[in-house]
Design a protein around this motif. Structure first.
Motif, PDB file in Angstrom:
ATOM      1  N   LEU A 169     -41.336 -18.810  -2.025  1.00 25.93           N
ATOM      2  CA  LEU A 169     -40.246 -19.626  -2.702  1.00 25.93           C
ATOM      3  C   LEU A 169     -41.297 -19.276  -4.085  1.00 25.93           C
ATOM      4  O   LEU A 169     -41.165 -18.754  -5.372  1.00 25.93           O
ATOM      5  CB  LEU A 169     -41.403 -21.287  -2.951  1.00 25.93           C
ATOM      6  CG  LEU A 169     -40.408 -21.387  -1.839  1.00 25.93           C
ATOM      7  CD1 LEU A 169     -41.132 -22.846  -1.343  1.00 25.93           C
ATOM      8  CD2 LEU A 169     -38.935 -21.629  -1.989  1.00 25.93           C
ATOM      9  N   TYR A 170     -42.704 -18.309  -3.685  1.00 25.28           N
ATOM     10  CA  TYR A 170     -42.985 -17.894  -5.057  1.00 25.28           C
ATOM     11  C   TYR A 170     -42.942 -16.849  -6.262  1.00 25.28           C
ATOM     12  O   TYR A 170     -42.942 -17.012  -6.917  1.00 25.28           O
ATOM     13  CB  TYR A 170     -44.296 -18.120  -5.442  1.00 25.28           C
ATOM     14  CG  TYR A 170     -46.164 -19.357  -4.933  1.00 25.28           C
ATOM     15  CD1 TYR A 170     -45.157 -20.056  -5.047  1.00 25.28           C
ATOM     16  CD2 TYR A 170     -46.841 -18.566  -3.025  1.00 25.28           C
ATOM     17  CE1 TYR A 170     -45.800 -21.538  -4.673  1.00 25.28           C
ATOM     18  CE2 TYR A 170     -47.363 -19.891  -3.244  1.00 25.28           C
ATOM     19  CZ  TYR A 170     -46.719 -20.787  -3.312  1.00 25.28           C
ATOM     20  OH  TYR A 170     -47.780 -21.892  -2.965  1.00 25.28           O
TER      21      TYR A 170
ATOM     22  N   LEU B 203     -39.286 -15.935  -5.970  1.00 28.09           N
ATOM     23  CA  LEU B 203     -37.744 -16.857  -6.489  1.00 28.09           C
ATOM     24  C   LEU B 203     -38.975 -17.188  -7.798  1.00 28.09           C
ATOM     25  O   LEU B 203     -37.589 -17.455  -8.250  1.00 28.09           O
ATOM     26  CB  LEU B 203     -37.833 -17.648  -5.689  1.00 28.09           C
ATOM     27  CG  LEU B 203     -36.454 -18.345  -5.660  1.00 28.09           C
ATOM     28  CD1 LEU B 203     -35.707 -16.849  -6.050  1.00 28.09           C
ATOM     29  CD2 LEU B 203     -36.128 -19.422  -4.733  1.00 28.09           C
ATOM     30  N   THR B 204     -39.693 -18.080  -7.988  1.00 34.39           N
ATOM     31  CA  THR B 204     -40.114 -18.687  -8.749  1.00 34.39           C
ATOM     32  C   THR B 204     -39.607 -17.793  -9.977  1.00 34.39           C
ATOM     33  O   THR B 204     -40.242 -17.995 -11.596  1.00 34.39           O
ATOM     34  CB  THR B 204     -41.055 -19.373  -8.898  1.00 34.39           C
ATOM     35  OG1 THR B 204     -41.118 -20.374  -8.023  1.00 34.39           O
ATOM     36  CG2 THR B 204     -41.381 -20.197 -10.058  1.00 34.39           C
ATOM     37  N   LEU B 205     -40.530 -16.662  -9.915  1.00 29.33           N
ATOM     38  CA  LEU B 205     -40.105 -15.777 -10.735  1.00 29.33           C
ATOM     39  C   LEU B 205     -39.459 -15.073 -11.881  1.00 29.33           C
ATOM     40  O   LEU B 205     -38.855 -15.073 -12.525  1.00 29.33           O
ATOM     41  CB  LEU B 205     -41.254 -14.120 -10.526  1.00 29.33           C
ATOM     42  CG  LEU B 205     -42.556 -14.535 -10.435  1.00 29.33           C
ATOM     43  CD1 LEU B 205     -43.234 -12.797  -9.807  1.00 29.33           C
ATOM     44  CD2 LEU B 205     -43.527 -14.441 -10.995  1.00 29.33           C
TER      45      LEU B 205
ATOM     46  N   LEU C  56     -36.629 -17.494 -11.439  1.00 27.25           N
ATOM     47  CA  LEU C  56     -36.160 -19.319 -11.816  1.00 27.25           C
ATOM     48  C   LEU C  56     -36.959 -19.965 -13.121  1.00 27.25           C
ATOM     49  O   LEU C  56     -35.556 -19.545 -14.133  1.00 27.25           O
ATOM     50  CB  LEU C  56     -37.160 -19.988 -10.235  1.00 27.25           C
ATOM     51  CG  LEU C  56     -35.757 -20.342  -9.276  1.00 27.25           C
ATOM     52  CD1 LEU C  56     -35.714 -21.370  -8.921  1.00 27.25           C
ATOM     53  CD2 LEU C  56     -34.406 -20.127  -9.447  1.00 27.25           C
ATOM     54  N   ILE C  57     -38.051 -19.056 -13.823  1.00 31.45           N
ATOM     55  CA  ILE C  57     -38.508 -19.591 -14.977  1.00 31.45           C
ATOM     56  C   ILE C  57     -37.683 -18.906 -16.104  1.00 31.45           C
ATOM     57  O   ILE C  57     -37.374 -19.244 -16.824  1.00 31.45           O
ATOM     58  CB  ILE C  57     -39.775 -18.705 -14.705  1.00 31.45           C
ATOM     59  CG1 ILE C  57     -40.416 -20.524 -13.845  1.00 31.45           C
ATOM     60  CG2 ILE C  57     -40.329 -19.258 -16.432  1.00 31.45           C
ATOM     61  CD1 ILE C  57     -42.245 -19.128 -14.078  1.00 31.45           C
TER      62      ILE C  57
ATOM     63  N   TRP D 230     -37.629 -27.268  -4.148  1.00 29.39           N
ATOM     64  CA  TRP D 230     -38.292 -26.406  -5.097  1.00 29.39           C
ATOM     65  C   TRP D 230     -37.803 -25.857  -6.169  1.00 29.39           C
ATOM     66  O   TRP D 230     -38.013 -25.907  -7.345  1.00 29.39           O
ATOM     67  CB  TRP D 230     -38.584 -25.580  -4.445  1.00 29.39           C
ATOM     68  CG  TRP D 230     -39.240 -24.056  -4.820  1.00 29.39           C
ATOM     69  CD1 TRP D 230     -39.711 -23.514  -5.557  1.00 29.39           C
ATOM     70  CD2 TRP D 230     -40.860 -23.961  -5.156  1.00 29.39           C
ATOM     71  NE1 TRP D 230     -40.420 -22.295  -5.623  1.00 29.39           N
ATOM     72  CE2 TRP D 230     -41.564 -23.322  -5.602  1.00 29.39           C
ATOM     73  CE3 TRP D 230     -42.499 -25.200  -4.660  1.00 29.39           C
ATOM     74  CZ2 TRP D 230     -42.736 -22.982  -5.946  1.00 29.39           C
ATOM     75  CZ3 TRP D 230     -43.302 -25.078  -4.868  1.00 29.39           C
ATOM     76  CH2 TRP D 230     -43.957 -23.888  -5.508  1.00 29.39           C
ATOM     77  N   THR D 231     -36.295 -25.471  -6.301  1.00 31.02           N
ATOM     78  CA  THR D 231     -35.535 -25.226  -7.267  1.00 31.02           C
ATOM     79  C   THR D 231     -35.671 -25.835  -8.597  1.00 31.02           C
ATOM     80  O   THR D 231     -35.916 -25.585  -9.503  1.00 31.02           O
ATOM     81  CB  THR D 231     -34.175 -24.741  -6.747  1.00 31.02           C
ATOM     82  OG1 THR D 231     -34.805 -23.152  -5.953  1.00 31.02           O
ATOM     83  CG2 THR D 231     -33.290 -23.796  -8.175  1.00 31.02           C
TER      84      THR D 231
ATOM     85  N   ASN E 290     -37.655 -28.479  -9.047  1.00 32.87           N
ATOM     86  CA  ASN E 290     -38.679 -29.049 -10.377  1.00 32.87           C
ATOM     87  C   ASN E 290     -38.859 -27.770 -10.435  1.00 32.87           C
ATOM     88  O   ASN E 290     -39.732 -27.673 -11.605  1.00 32.87           O
ATOM     89  CB  ASN E 290     -39.305 -29.141  -8.348  1.00 32.87           C
ATOM     90  CG  ASN E 290     -39.540 -30.494  -8.266  1.00 32.87           C
ATOM     91  OD1 ASN E 290     -40.300 -31.063  -8.824  1.00 32.87           O
ATOM     92  ND2 ASN E 290     -39.189 -30.225  -6.885  1.00 32.87           N
ATOM     93  N   VAL E 291     -39.057 -26.756 -10.299  1.00 31.98           N
ATOM     94  CA  VAL E 291     -38.785 -25.846 -11.611  1.00 31.98           C
ATOM     95  C   VAL E 291     -38.565 -25.975 -12.401  1.00 31.98           C
ATOM     96  O   VAL E 291     -39.313 -25.793 -14.024  1.00 31.98           O
ATOM     97  CB  VAL E 291     -38.506 -24.216 -10.535  1.00 31.98           C
ATOM     98  CG1 VAL E 291     -38.746 -22.459 -11.504  1.00 31.98           C
ATOM     99  CG2 VAL E 291     -38.995 -24.061  -9.350  1.00 31.98           C
TER     100      VAL E 291
ATOM    101  N   ALA F 136     -40.433 -26.502 -16.069  1.00 35.40           N
ATOM    102  CA  ALA F 136     -39.743 -25.753 -17.220  1.00 35.40           C
ATOM    103  C   ALA F 136     -39.120 -26.689 -18.612  1.00 35.40           C
ATOM    104  O   ALA F 136     -39.684 -26.089 -19.695  1.00 35.40           O
ATOM    105  CB  ALA F 136     -38.663 -24.751 -17.080  1.00 35.40           C
TER     106      ALA F 136
END
Length: 424
Positions: A230-231, A233-235, A237-238, A302-303, A305-306, A310
């Motif tokens: 997830l971390y 993936l966040t890179l 998603l941002i 999670w997606t 909430n990112v 943002a």
């Protein structure tokens, strides 16, 4: 089902095993119920194709088609890749016939959310009815989807009503429908009958403190297992979220207007509560198929909430988020590449093909099936499998990976072939 008939079986299952009123329909409609072994092998392929399309449809609705087609495909691919990476049991989720109503629930959820995001600005009563019908079907598939939908619809109605300082009738209808059919499923007599059947002999059932504590601990444990993926993936998603914020028009993306503190709170509470029914009724964590559904909701939550965070940071002017990954794209690409070659779910699939294990297993199963069908006696001695693919491996000598348990209760093999099995 073959003995009782289609609808009598639904009634029997409702009274003796589970309140999954749609899940029962699915399990009794799958190919094996009608003696189609070929259909049983084809069904997972069909499911996989629909699964991929569902992720694409979800991303298109989530982004309101603001991205180029290749970006939409990349977004959907990354979500799908992350989901498969974190599946505790690919075999149980895609290949096992009682797993269909878990997989179909997630597919249906993707379509429902995609439809909801796309039509939020035109929330007519006709669309409310369509969404309600979709939720009724999804809630009847499994208790994990049930809990998430009840929590989310309830939270949307409650917090948005407070924020706008008025009663939101349409949101109330959605939350009420989810709650009513959730209660209908949970209170089915079959749930209690299964819990009291003797299959789960423990004094910890129906223990509120134990259930609450164990649910919290297991939620933290499971999330920590998913966290690295997830971390990373966040890179990705941002930058997606930052670009989407810049591409938005007035009144678009209202579903990202919720305060991140509230959204994260609902996400964490739902994640905790989703384990509660299992610990409450049988004092055990969810089975692997159920855990796949929970991981699915964790990924989607999670997606979401990112993107919520943002949009909020950008709107408040607290931070300028990057719209391009720069050198980090090579780090992320390397991570997903190494995951493909190291993660068990992916490695087992291509290694079974390259080593020929899958081909040899197929020949063993054909020979074993022919042996059973050509044996007139009701007791059949079958050879142990020598080339069990890693993709369906069950790590226990007690179970035959292909035919559930042999020499214990014979499981689905006895049900399908109507014979008793023993190892040679």
């Amino acid at each position: 089902m073959n003995n009782l008939g289609y609808w009598k079986y639904q009634e029997h299952y409702w009274k003796t095993w589970s309140g999954r009123y749609v899940g029962t329909l699915i399990s009794s409609t799958q190919p094996l119920a009608y003696g189609s072994y070929s259909g049983y092998k084809i069904a997972p392929i069909v499911l996989l194709f629909i699964y991929v399309h569902a992720f694409i449809y979800f991303v298109r609705g989530f982004t309101l088609d603001k991205f180029e087609k290749w970006e939409t495909a990349l977004f959907a691919f990354l979500l799908l890749f992350a989901m498969i990476t974190e599946m505790p049991s690919v075999a149980g989720y895609f290949y096992w016939y009682t797993g269909y109503y878990y997989t179909l629930a997630d597919i249906g959820t993707l379509y429902l959310l995609g439809y909801l995001f796309r039509n939020l600005n035109d929330f007519s009563w006709r669309k409310i009815i369509i969404i309600c019908l979709g939720m009724i079907l999804l809630i009847g598939m499994n208790e994990y989807t049930l809990l998430w939908l009840v929590c989310i619809t309830g939270a949307v109605f409650f917090f948005n009503s407070i924020n706008l300082k008025r009663f939101l009738a349409k949101e109330f209808i959605l939350s009420l429908v989810a709650l009513v059919f959730g209660v209908l499923s949970v209170t089915a007599p079959g749930n209690n009958a299964r819990a009291e059947s003797g299959l789960y002999p423990t004094a910890l059932k129906y223990n509120l403190i134990f259930s609450a504590k164990s649910s919290l601990l297991w939620a933290v444990h499971n999330f920590s297992q998913m966290a690295p993926t997830l971390y990373v993936l966040t890179l990705v998603l941002i930058p997606f979220a930052a670009r989407l914020y810049n591409l938005r028009r007035p009144e678009e993306f209202r579903f990202f207007d919720m305060h991140p503190a509230i959204s994260i709170l609902v996400f964490m509470a739902s994640l905790w509560l989703t384990y509660f029914p299992s610990y409450w009724s049988i004092a055990e964590p969810p089975n692997l198929r159920g855990q796949c559904v929970i991981n699915f909701w964790t990924l989607i939550g999670w997606t979401y909430n990112v993107f919520i965070l943002a949009f909020w940071l950008s709107k408040k002017g607290l931070m300028t988020l990057p719209t391009r990954m720069g050198i980090l794209q090579w780090v992320v690409g390397l991570y997903f590449l190494t995951s493909y070659f190291s993660n068990f779910n992916f490695r087992s699939a291509w290694s079974d093909l390259i080593t020929g294990r899958a081909s040899r297993y197929n020949k063993e199963m054909i020979a074993r099936t022919q042996l059973v069908e050509n044996t007139k006696e009701q007791q059949v001695y079958v050879p142990k499998l020598q080339n069990v693919p890693y993709t369906i491996l069950i790590v226990s000598e007690k179970f035959d990976p292909a035919w559930a348990s042999v020499e214990v209760n014979n499981g689905c093999a006895e049900w399908y072939f109507k014979k008793k099995f023993f190892y040679k």
